[in-house]
Design an enzyme around this catalytic site. Structure first.
Site, PDB file in Angstrom:
ATOM      1  N   ARG B  44       0.843  -1.195   0.000  1.00 21.97           N
ATOM      2  CA  ARG B  44       0.000   0.000   0.000  1.00 21.97           C
ATOM      3  C   ARG B  44       0.877   1.243   0.000  1.00 21.97           C
ATOM      4  O   ARG B  44       2.088   1.158   0.181  1.00 21.97           O
ATOM      5  CB  ARG B  44      -0.935  -0.002   1.202  1.00 21.97           C
ATOM      6  CG  ARG B  44      -0.203  -0.315   2.503  1.00 21.97           C
ATOM      7  CD  ARG B  44      -0.787   0.331   3.686  1.00 21.97           C
ATOM      8  NE  ARG B  44      -0.654   1.769   3.613  1.00 21.97           N
ATOM      9  CZ  ARG B  44       0.514   2.418   3.815  1.00 21.97           C
ATOM     10  NH1 ARG B  44       1.618   1.788   4.075  1.00 21.97           N
ATOM     11  NH2 ARG B  44       0.550   3.730   3.734  1.00 21.97           N
ATOM     12  N   GLY B  45       0.205   2.402  -0.164  1.00 21.35           N
ATOM     13  CA  GLY B  45       0.933   3.658  -0.309  1.00 21.35           C
ATOM     14  C   GLY B  45       1.045   3.936  -1.789  1.00 21.35           C
ATOM     15  O   GLY B  45       1.469   3.073  -2.557  1.00 21.35           O
ATOM     16  N   ARG B  87      -7.541  -0.727  -7.282  1.00 26.95           N
ATOM     17  CA  ARG B  87      -7.862   0.383  -6.375  1.00 26.95           C
ATOM     18  C   ARG B  87      -7.999   1.652  -7.214  1.00 26.95           C
ATOM     19  O   ARG B  87      -7.188   1.895  -8.110  1.00 26.95           O
ATOM     20  CB  ARG B  87      -6.782   0.570  -5.293  1.00 26.95           C
ATOM     21  CG  ARG B  87      -6.667  -0.670  -4.381  1.00 26.95           C
ATOM     22  CD  ARG B  87      -5.873  -0.360  -3.118  1.00 26.95           C
ATOM     23  NE  ARG B  87      -6.585   0.573  -2.249  1.00 26.95           N
ATOM     24  CZ  ARG B  87      -5.998   1.226  -1.242  1.00 26.95           C
ATOM     25  NH1 ARG B  87      -4.718   1.069  -1.002  1.00 26.95           N
ATOM     26  NH2 ARG B  87      -6.716   2.052  -0.485  1.00 26.95           N
ATOM     27  N   ASP B 233      -2.366  10.563  -2.350  1.00 21.43           N
ATOM     28  CA  ASP B 233      -2.705   9.480  -3.282  1.00 21.43           C
ATOM     29  C   ASP B 233      -2.986  10.007  -4.683  1.00 21.43           C
ATOM     30  O   ASP B 233      -2.815   9.289  -5.668  1.00 21.43           O
ATOM     31  CB  ASP B 233      -3.882   8.668  -2.754  1.00 21.43           C
ATOM     32  CG  ASP B 233      -3.434   7.822  -1.576  1.00 21.43           C
ATOM     33  OD1 ASP B 233      -3.370   8.363  -0.460  1.00 21.43           O
ATOM     34  OD2 ASP B 233      -3.085   6.652  -1.788  1.00 21.43           O
ATOM     35  N   ASN B 243      -5.954  12.169  -0.042  1.00 24.06           N
ATOM     36  CA  ASN B 243      -5.064  11.366   0.806  1.00 24.06           C
ATOM     37  C   ASN B 243      -5.952  10.603   1.778  1.00 24.06           C
ATOM     38  O   ASN B 243      -7.183  10.771   1.799  1.00 24.06           O
ATOM     39  CB  ASN B 243      -4.043  12.272   1.525  1.00 24.06           C
ATOM     40  CG  ASN B 243      -2.943  11.473   2.216  1.00 24.06           C
ATOM     41  OD1 ASN B 243      -2.381  10.555   1.643  1.00 24.06           O
ATOM     42  ND2 ASN B 243      -2.663  11.808   3.463  1.00 24.06           N
ATOM     43  N   LYS B 244      -5.345   9.766   2.598  1.00 29.95           N
ATOM     44  CA  LYS B 244      -6.074   8.913   3.545  1.00 29.95           C
ATOM     45  C   LYS B 244      -7.159   9.694   4.292  1.00 29.95           C
ATOM     46  O   LYS B 244      -6.945  10.832   4.708  1.00 29.95           O
ATOM     47  CB  LYS B 244      -5.069   8.332   4.532  1.00 29.95           C
ATOM     48  CG  LYS B 244      -5.626   7.432   5.612  1.00 29.95           C
ATOM     49  CD  LYS B 244      -6.459   6.292   5.073  1.00 29.95           C
ATOM     50  CE  LYS B 244      -5.714   5.385   4.127  1.00 29.95           C
ATOM     51  NZ  LYS B 244      -6.629   4.539   3.316  1.00 29.95           N
TER      52      LYS B 244
END
Lengths: 341, 341
Positions: B44-45, B87, B233, B243-244
């Site tokens: 992830r990332g 994703r 992201d 982003n998250k």
């Protein structure tokens, strides 16, 4: 379901740490068990903590073997000290101690004072129930049909022994026939939103969507939330409000997105002795509440943590404070002082 | 510790879902396993997802039995479609697919194109490593001695396969001898902050304090944080940043408290095709990530949830975007366009 029930020689409390998986009642037959239940959050929520404290002191008094009034009052003092050390932020606990101490000063022998203390605890309990019912119906006027309401932590019947504060308003609006939806923050670290608020609202047939605390801002920014309603653990003279950690963030995010932010609390939650929120003591709890969830470690061994259980929302972010004596708005300093008359 | 390692006929990845309790490596020998690892967040990332995608496509190509170039390219197309459905938010995945497709259009027979694809994936990997190292050292200039830095989710070596973005900057500042401290948001629902950021910083000897997401506002308001640094992201033309989930809230809270808010990302995270953040697709993930933690249910059966994995921070909250080609500030629209030259 009763959060707290007094039964002659014991106090029955619903263990809130076991919810929503188990509906489990604790029978507490001495005051130290009540202090412990408060510390462990088996009973929680500022008004409920106040009520449990009052009954706990009455229970301790009832169990006293003191022969003389002097000896008895010394014991009461000791009991009150145990309660005052249980949790520092919710002022209702200190209000309850003050009232029970005052009641213990009444005339009569030990046996008579014991009865007085039980009556006073029942009175405090009834007053809290009436206050939250009243403020819930007052506050429900702010909730319009088709509103989606965001709430944080748990300020329902469980937290208040009565109708609830923030959830009381939501439940009252539902009972008035308004079509409403709720977003509930899960409320880390102890997940009162995920465990208790969802459980209470589902039992009341109110549509609730569980989100993590980090999602609230997203839904506020996307116009999904019509108002935010939260409870309070202590409110200063000027309206600054201590409530569960994360409340301040919600208030800032609500203001940024022009969404009204309401605090719901009985007058017993107001600390008229404090000028501002800076003076409210913030409880720092066990690091394991952050590093573990339900006994399971989620972070590396040895990691540092911080665990403030509350934060302070400055009054400038608060659209209104809803009490049983009326809905108060800026300027809080003058408006709030009218409530204690 | 290597996040991703290419080994001739397989891809080795560190399973990030097993951290911090176990350091466990997956050996992926076909591309569908790589797609699955991306979906499950085992890798992830945004930058790491891009690199894994590139290697995954190379792996799928290498395993192809196609005799003709046409048949082979059809297979590549199919493989790329699998990755593009893995994703939706991190644009690095789509950049990697685009580059690998372009590389597959090169002259030569199937065997030659297979080699070209492997070289291209290695090139993408090396470029990401260089980009994050470079942006980390550039960004470290913004971190002063004695700074306390707040970060969200995980944007370290694990997320990037290289130096890191947000954490890269923090690590670089530490290597420069600056005395720094970090507050790490735990980052519900999947706890990348609690599990990965603390783990990475502790290994680097940087003092890190783990907090729940709901505590960040409290520490910002009390003046405990000197700057916020997060990864990204996907960044639109105008600087709006996905982003998250929870990042937007931090940005608003930082601005409210006059604390600089920095986004750190390689240029590969910028989507020059999107005018604003409104066009960034937000991944909605499994409700169980909200109702469960580590397989343990934390909310009543049947509760509704929402689970957006990302949010969008409008550029007006962002003090600077740190890339390997320079640090960009308002007006982002014009400043960012210079980066793609």
């Amino acid at each position: 379901m009763k959060t707290i029930e007094w039964q002659e020689d014991k106090l029955i409390i619903l263990d809130q740490t076991a919810l929503p998986h188990q509906e489990f009642y604790l029978e507490l037959s001495n005051y130290l068990e009540v202090v412990s239940a408060i510390k462990k959050l088996q009973v929680r929520g500022a008004p409920a903590i106040g009520v449990a404290t009052a009954y706990g002191i009455a229970l301790g008094a009832q169990n006293s073997d003191a022969d003389t009034t002097k000896e008895f009052l010394n014991e009461i003092e000791e009991i009150c000290q145990s309660f005052s050390a249980a949790r520092p932020t919710a002022v209702n606990l200190f209000h309850a101690i003050k009232r029970m101490k005052l009641a213990s000063q009444s005339d009569g022998n030990v046996s008579l004072i014991k009865s007085t203390l039980i009556r006073e605890a029942i009175k405090i309990h009834n007053e809290e129930k009436e206050a939250t019912a009243h403020l819930s119906h007052l506050g429900a006027k702010l909730i319009k049909n088709d509103f989606t309401i965001l709430t944080h932590c748990n300020a329902g019947p469980l937290a208040t022994t009565g109708y609830g504060t923030a959830l009381g308003i939501i439940i009252a609006a539902g009972e008035e026939g308004k079509k409403i939806k709720v977003f509930a923050d899960e409320t880390r670290p102890l997940l009162q939103g995920a465990r208790l608020t969802t459980w209470e609202l589902m039992r009341k047939g109110i549509t609730v969507t569980l989100i993590t605390d980090s999602m609230a801002g997203h839904f506020l920014s996307r116009g999904k939330i019509d108002c935010v309603v939260v409870g309070a653990d202590r409110i200063a003279q000027n309206g600054d409000t201590a409530n569960k950690i994360g409340t301040y963030s919600l208030a800032v995010l609500a203001k940024e997105n022009n969404v009204p932010f309401y605090v719901a609390a009985p007058v017993s939650t107001i600390d008229f002795s404090l000028k501002s929120g800076e003076d409210i003591p913030i409880e720092e709890r066990n690091p394991e509440e952050v590093t573990h969830i339900g006994g399971m470690r989620i972070a590396p061994e040895g990691v540092r943590t911080a665990n403030p259980a509350f934060d302070v929302t400055p009054h400038r972010y608060i659209s209104a404070i809803i009490t049983e004596k009326g809905i108060v708005r800026e300027p809080y300093q003058t408006q709030m002082s009218k409530l204690c008359r």
